[in-house]
Write a protein that holds these residues in place. Structure first.
Motif, PDB file in Angstrom:
ATOM      1  N   UNK A  22       0.835  -1.209   0.000  1.00  0.00           N
ATOM      2  CA  UNK A  22       0.000   0.000   0.000  1.00  0.00           C
ATOM      3  C   UNK A  22       0.862   1.248   0.000  1.00  0.00           C
ATOM      4  N   UNK A  23       1.648   1.416   1.071  1.00  0.00           N
ATOM      5  CA  UNK A  23       2.416   2.659   1.222  1.00  0.00           C
ATOM      6  C   UNK A  23       3.869   2.519   0.776  1.00  0.00           C
ATOM      7  N   UNK A  24       4.295   1.306   0.366  1.00  0.00           N
ATOM      8  CA  UNK A  24       5.663   1.054  -0.124  1.00  0.00           C
ATOM      9  C   UNK A  24       6.742   1.124   0.942  1.00  0.00           C
ATOM     10  N   UNK A  25       6.361   1.211   2.178  1.00  0.00           N
ATOM     11  CA  UNK A  25       7.375   1.266   3.226  1.00  0.00           C
ATOM     12  C   UNK A  25       7.896  -0.118   3.547  1.00  0.00           C
ATOM     13  N   UNK A  26       9.196  -0.189   3.834  1.00  0.00           N
ATOM     14  CA  UNK A  26       9.773  -1.447   4.276  1.00  0.00           C
ATOM     15  C   UNK A  26       9.671  -1.529   5.786  1.00  0.00           C
ATOM     16  N   UNK A  27       9.141  -2.637   6.241  1.00  0.00           N
ATOM     17  CA  UNK A  27       8.981  -2.819   7.682  1.00  0.00           C
ATOM     18  C   UNK A  27       9.331  -4.246   8.051  1.00  0.00           C
ATOM     19  N   UNK A  28       9.669  -4.449   9.329  1.00  0.00           N
ATOM     20  CA  UNK A  28       9.912  -5.842   9.741  1.00  0.00           C
ATOM     21  C   UNK A  28       8.685  -6.704   9.449  1.00  0.00           C
ATOM     22  N   UNK A  58       1.068  -6.203   3.806  1.00  0.00           N
ATOM     23  CA  UNK A  58       0.592  -4.820   3.952  1.00  0.00           C
ATOM     24  C   UNK A  58       0.648  -4.449   5.429  1.00  0.00           C
ATOM     25  N   UNK A  59       0.586  -3.140   5.707  1.00  0.00           N
ATOM     26  CA  UNK A  59       0.518  -2.683   7.091  1.00  0.00           C
ATOM     27  C   UNK A  59      -0.840  -3.075   7.690  1.00  0.00           C
ATOM     28  N   UNK A  60      -0.890  -3.068   8.986  1.00  0.00           N
ATOM     29  CA  UNK A  60      -2.154  -3.272   9.683  1.00  0.00           C
ATOM     30  C   UNK A  60      -2.943  -1.971   9.578  1.00  0.00           C
ATOM     31  N   UNK A  61      -3.303  -1.646   8.390  1.00  0.00           N
ATOM     32  CA  UNK A  61      -3.916  -0.346   8.174  1.00  0.00           C
ATOM     33  C   UNK A  61      -4.875  -0.435   6.989  1.00  0.00           C
ATOM     34  N   UNK A  62      -6.157  -0.218   7.237  1.00  0.00           N
ATOM     35  CA  UNK A  62      -7.131  -0.317   6.147  1.00  0.00           C
ATOM     36  C   UNK A  62      -6.784   0.605   4.974  1.00  0.00           C
ATOM     37  N   UNK A  63      -6.118   1.728   5.265  1.00  0.00           N
ATOM     38  CA  UNK A  63      -5.742   2.654   4.189  1.00  0.00           C
ATOM     39  C   UNK A  63      -4.733   2.001   3.246  1.00  0.00           C
ATOM     40  N   UNK A  89     -14.429  -8.141   1.894  1.00  0.00           N
ATOM     41  CA  UNK A  89     -14.366  -8.955   3.109  1.00  0.00           C
ATOM     42  C   UNK A  89     -13.073  -8.676   3.878  1.00  0.00           C
ATOM     43  N   UNK A  90     -11.959  -8.561   3.141  1.00  0.00           N
ATOM     44  CA  UNK A  90     -10.682  -8.319   3.817  1.00  0.00           C
ATOM     45  C   UNK A  90     -10.670  -6.940   4.486  1.00  0.00           C
ATOM     46  N   UNK A  91     -11.240  -5.952   3.805  1.00  0.00           N
ATOM     47  CA  UNK A  91     -11.287  -4.606   4.398  1.00  0.00           C
ATOM     48  C   UNK A  91     -12.091  -4.615   5.688  1.00  0.00           C
ATOM     49  N   UNK A  92     -13.187  -5.347   5.649  1.00  0.00           N
ATOM     50  CA  UNK A  92     -14.033  -5.433   6.825  1.00  0.00           C
ATOM     51  C   UNK A  92     -13.300  -6.135   7.970  1.00  0.00           C
ATOM     52  N   UNK A  94     -10.113  -6.463   8.401  1.00  0.00           N
ATOM     53  CA  UNK A  94      -8.989  -5.668   8.884  1.00  0.00           C
ATOM     54  C   UNK A  94      -9.478  -4.557   9.827  1.00  0.00           C
ATOM     55  N   UNK A  95     -10.560  -3.898   9.429  1.00  0.00           N
ATOM     56  CA  UNK A  95     -11.096  -2.830  10.268  1.00  0.00           C
ATOM     57  C   UNK A  95     -11.521  -3.369  11.629  1.00  0.00           C
ATOM     58  N   UNK A  96     -12.029  -4.606  11.627  1.00  0.00           N
ATOM     59  CA  UNK A  96     -12.458  -5.205  12.896  1.00  0.00           C
ATOM     60  C   UNK A  96     -11.275  -5.612  13.770  1.00  0.00           C
ATOM     61  N   UNK A  97     -10.129  -5.805  13.139  1.00  0.00           N
ATOM     62  CA  UNK A  97      -8.982  -6.322  13.895  1.00  0.00           C
ATOM     63  C   UNK A  97      -7.917  -5.269  14.205  1.00  0.00           C
ATOM     64  N   UNK A  98      -8.050  -4.077  13.672  1.00  0.00           N
ATOM     65  CA  UNK A  98      -7.041  -3.045  13.930  1.00  0.00           C
ATOM     66  C   UNK A  98      -7.204  -2.512  15.352  1.00  0.00           C
TER      67      UNK A  98
END
Ligand SMILES: [Zn+2]
Length: 98
Positions: A22-28, A58-63, A89-92, A94-98
C-alpha cells in the motif's frame, strides 16, 4: 567512530523486512499483515501468520489495503485476480482487527 560494532560482539541481528504494497514502506515482517493465497486458491488475511500459501504484505492499516486494492498490487504479487467481494471482506476483517 566509524565501526558499527555493537555491544554483543559485532553481530547485528538480521530482521527480515518486507515491503507494504500500500504505502511502499519497508517494515519488519512481523509488523506487517500477510495476505495469503492458499494452495486452494483462496485469498485470506493471515492474522495469525500461520497459513500456508503465497504471501503478500501490507501494514495493519485499512488505508494501505485500500491503496493496494486500487493499484492491484496484491493481485499482481500473488499472480491471481482478487474478486471485489474478497477485497470487501478483507477490508471489513482488517477494520475489525485493527
Ligand atoms: Zn503500508
Amino acid at each position: 567512530m566509524s565501526d558499527k560494532k555493537t555491544a554483543n560482539g559485532g553481530k547485528i541481528k538480521k530482521i527480515p523486512m518486507r515491503q507494504c504494497l500500500g504505502c511502499n514502506e519497508h517494515k519488519p515482517k512481523v509488523e506487517l499483515l500477510r495476505v495469503v493465497r492458499t494452495p486452494e486458491g483462496e485469498i485470506n488475511l493471515d492474522f495469525k501468520g500461520k497459513m500456508n500459501g503465497r504471501g503478500a504484505y501490507i501494514c495493519w492499516n485499512p488505508a494501505c489495503l485500500a491503496k493496494a486494492r486500487k493499484s492491484r498490487r496484491i493481485d499482481r504479487n500473488l499472480e491471481c485476480e482478487i474478486p471485489e467481494e474478497v477485497y470487501d471482506r478483507m477490508e471489513k476483517e482488517l477494520k475489525e482487527n485493527v
